[in-house]
Design a protein around this motif. Structure first.
Motif, PDB file in Angstrom:
ATOM      1  N   ARG A 114       0.833  -1.199   0.000  1.00 47.59           N
ATOM      2  CA  ARG A 114       0.000   0.000   0.000  1.00 47.59           C
ATOM      3  C   ARG A 114       0.876   1.260   0.000  1.00 47.59           C
ATOM      4  N   ASP A 115       1.968   1.246   0.798  1.00 47.36           N
ATOM      5  CA  ASP A 115       2.879   2.390   0.858  1.00 47.36           C
ATOM      6  C   ASP A 115       3.533   2.635  -0.503  1.00 47.36           C
ATOM      7  N   ILE A 116       3.913   1.540  -1.181  1.00 46.06           N
ATOM      8  CA  ILE A 116       4.533   1.670  -2.510  1.00 46.06           C
ATOM      9  C   ILE A 116       3.524   2.233  -3.502  1.00 46.06           C
ATOM     10  N   ALA A 155      14.854   1.828 -14.213  1.00 47.23           N
ATOM     11  CA  ALA A 155      14.065   2.652 -13.291  1.00 47.23           C
ATOM     12  C   ALA A 155      14.281   2.210 -11.843  1.00 47.23           C
ATOM     13  N   ARG A 156      14.430   3.197 -10.966  1.00 47.05           N
ATOM     14  CA  ARG A 156      14.600   2.945  -9.537  1.00 47.05           C
ATOM     15  C   ARG A 156      13.635   3.832  -8.753  1.00 47.05           C
ATOM     16  N   LYS A 161      10.103   7.391   3.211  1.00 40.30           N
ATOM     17  CA  LYS A 161       9.573   6.379   4.128  1.00 40.30           C
ATOM     18  C   LYS A 161      10.137   4.982   3.869  1.00 40.30           C
ATOM     19  N   LEU A 162      10.257   4.619   2.589  1.00 43.40           N
ATOM     20  CA  LEU A 162      10.616   3.240   2.226  1.00 43.40           C
ATOM     21  C   LEU A 162      12.091   3.050   1.914  1.00 43.40           C
ATOM     22  N   GLY A 163      12.799   4.139   1.640  1.00 42.10           N
ATOM     23  CA  GLY A 163      14.176   4.020   1.182  1.00 42.10           C
ATOM     24  C   GLY A 163      14.198   3.560  -0.267  1.00 42.10           C
ATOM     25  N   LEU A 164      15.215   2.777  -0.632  1.00 40.85           N
ATOM     26  CA  LEU A 164      15.331   2.282  -2.008  1.00 40.85           C
ATOM     27  C   LEU A 164      14.465   1.038  -2.178  1.00 40.85           C
TER      28      LEU A 164
END
Length: 292
Positions: A114-116, A155-156, A161-164
């Motif tokens: 959900r965060d992504i 793509a990155r 919140k999530l970092g990489l």
């Protein structure tokens, strides 16, 4: 058919309900342990698989245990968790009925997804946040000369919140939510900016390869929008390679072949990515209108 088949398993300790036309819930009480639940699910799986074998219908079975000390429960929350568990493996496996227990680990996984999804939605909606999507460029070497003749744009995603976040994690979510369409255009524009930078430094013979999802490719205005961006940013088609995964051709072979033929006619080149990981035969590959 399913209701009739499942009804035979009702007894004094099992109650069956049907909240939606394609969903069924068994409420079990006074059972011994998790093994008993799994054994019961195996019976359900065998029943449904034999029932739908010719229809090629699959599904998922979620198991949610309610603690004995939970006197008051939020029914909507329980149903949401049950749905999450039942749908967890449907897209991953596709063909079979899979069983999944709901637990804290699954909750964390769902929350992360959900965060992504929220991060991707924010990027798609606001150009100012699209720095969270950035490209890394993997050099492509000419083995004869040892010189770099191209770069693959990768793509990155990085957020506070999530970092990489690995593309193996965020690309499937972007595809599932169709956010791959706006995100994909951001990637194309960034790759074209890189091409223009190369040209400014005198490297006008170097290519950039861009990975394109089948969802992007099948969008009716994909080619016209791509050509519009190339014209606006003064991109030479001969410097652009479109990479398409081999598995994409399984979905709509003739249509995709027609689209990539249009791209090639405009001067772009087409590369088949992840070759050998799909199900295409070598004879089938020869029919593709691809360059590499």
């Amino acid at each position: 058919k399913a209701a009739k088949a499942l009804r035979q398993y009702c007894n004094g300790k099992r109650i069956l309900s049907q909240p939606r036309e394609n969903r069924f819930i068994f409420y079990l009480f006074d059972y011994k342990d998790k093994n008993e639940l799994v054994d019961f699910c195996d019976v359900i799986v065998a029943t449904l698989e034999s029932l739908f074998v010719t229809d090629r219908i699959s599904g998922g079975i979620g198991i949610l245990e309610i603690g004995q000390n939970q006197d008051e429960v939020d029914i909507d929350l329980l149903l949401r968790r049950l749905l999450v568990a039942s749908e967890r493996h449907i897209s991953l496996f596709g063909k079979d009925f899979k069983i999944c227990f709901y637990d804290g680990e699954l909750e964390a996984l769902v929350n992360r997804e959900r965060d992504i999804m929220e991060a991707l939605s924010a990027i798609a909606a606001d150009a100012h946040t699209n720095n969270n999507i950035f490209l890394q460029y993997q050099p492509i070497l000419n083995l004869r000369t040892g010189s770099i003749f191209g770069f693959e744009a990768l793509a990155r995603l990085r957020t506070e919140k999530l970092g990489l976040v690995s593309p193996l994690e965020f690309i499937p979510i972007a595809e599932k939510t169709k956010l791959i369409l706006p995100i994909g255009e951001i990637v194309i524009i960034k790759a074209f900016c890189f091409l223009n930078k190369l040209r400014e430094h005198g490297y006008d013979e170097i290519d950039v390869s861009i990975n394109i999802s089948v969802i992007q490719l099948l969008k009716p205005d994909f080619t016209s929008r791509l050509f519009e961006l190339m014209s606006k940013m003064q991109i030479n088609p001969k410097n652009v390679v479109i990479e398409i995964t081999e598995s994409a051709f399984a979905s709509d072979y003739d249509n995709i072949n027609n689209i990539i033929e249009k791209l090639r006619e405009a001067g772009l080149r087409i590369a088949i990515d992840d070759f050998g990981t799909g199900y295409s035969s070598l004879a089938r590959e020869r029919e593709l209108k691809a360059d590499y």
